[in-house]
Design an enzyme around this catalytic site. Sequence first.
Site, PDB file in Angstrom:
ATOM      1  N   TYR A   6       0.658 -32.193 -27.571  1.00  0.00           N
ATOM      2  CA  TYR A   6       0.657 -33.471 -28.285  1.00  0.00           C
ATOM      3  C   TYR A   6       0.180 -34.617 -27.392  1.00  0.00           C
ATOM      4  O   TYR A   6       0.006 -35.739 -27.861  1.00  0.00           O
ATOM      5  CB  TYR A   6       2.072 -33.761 -28.799  1.00  0.00           C
ATOM      6  CG  TYR A   6       2.176 -34.911 -29.783  1.00  0.00           C
ATOM      7  CD1 TYR A   6       1.738 -34.777 -31.094  1.00  0.00           C
ATOM      8  CD2 TYR A   6       2.730 -36.132 -29.401  1.00  0.00           C
ATOM      9  CE1 TYR A   6       1.842 -35.824 -32.001  1.00  0.00           C
ATOM     10  CE2 TYR A   6       2.840 -37.181 -30.304  1.00  0.00           C
ATOM     11  CZ  TYR A   6       2.394 -37.027 -31.603  1.00  0.00           C
ATOM     12  OH  TYR A   6       2.502 -38.066 -32.488  1.00  0.00           O
ATOM     13  N   ASP A  51     -14.633 -41.967 -43.644  1.00  0.00           N
ATOM     14  CA  ASP A  51     -14.343 -41.441 -42.321  1.00  0.00           C
ATOM     15  C   ASP A  51     -14.114 -42.649 -41.421  1.00  0.00           C
ATOM     16  O   ASP A  51     -15.031 -43.424 -41.161  1.00  0.00           O
ATOM     17  CB  ASP A  51     -15.517 -40.606 -41.814  1.00  0.00           C
ATOM     18  CG  ASP A  51     -15.243 -39.975 -40.451  1.00  0.00           C
ATOM     19  OD1 ASP A  51     -14.364 -40.469 -39.711  1.00  0.00           O
ATOM     20  OD2 ASP A  51     -15.925 -38.984 -40.120  1.00  0.00           O
TER      21      ASP A  51
END
Length: 243
Positions: free
Chosen positions: A143, A59
């Site tokens: 976005y 991660d």
Amino acid sequence: MRVAVVTGASRGIGAETAVALAATGDAVVVNYREKARRAEAVCARIRDAGGTAIAARADLTDDPAGLLDVAIAEFGRLDVLVLNASGGLELGAPQDYPMRINRDAQVTLARAAAERMTGCGRIVFVTSHQAHFSESRAVPSGYEPIAASKLAGERALRELIPEFEARGTRLTVVSGDMIDGTIIVKLLERRDVAAVDARRRHGPLPTVEEFAAAVADATRAEEPSGHTAYIGGSDYTGAENSG
């Protein structure tokens, strides 16, 4: 043989970039966060074609440098880092997540990579025209967090170019139009289909394979550090009005 780490490589652009790099003889570390089976499937494709690859879970908002240590432990060196992983459209993600993944994690990983590379290292940052040109062009609805955070990540990496060059490492940015078939385009089509349709009116969108090939090529390009390679989107780059 070079050793390359590709982040976010269990599918899409990252997966195809890993395959392209392995096809030219690189040993590839296929990074994934959750999709172990997908990452192993990418490695199987590479091995079936005669290449070398391992899957490595990490991660990037937690321990990004640990991913690089896996590469060195397995192959003894690190030559290439492709910063492909990004995020920000995930449902339920914290408000600060886009900056954490698209800026902070990229910077931490790139600096750690430059420290571990032994001369002639290459770092490639993958971005989009919608982020790269976001201060001068409208951004698709929904976005905005990704655009702002990826632009911030790109700028933060560019500020580190002197540090990279002092270690013999070169940074290249690869910016692409919307890439047909990616999860980002699929998500945008649900939120703002008009924005995707508008991009298609400028011509066929680059495919995942075409863009991945450009990313892989950037790891060997001889342009100076900080160079940006543009893929698709002639209206962004001015090519529509040139000549």
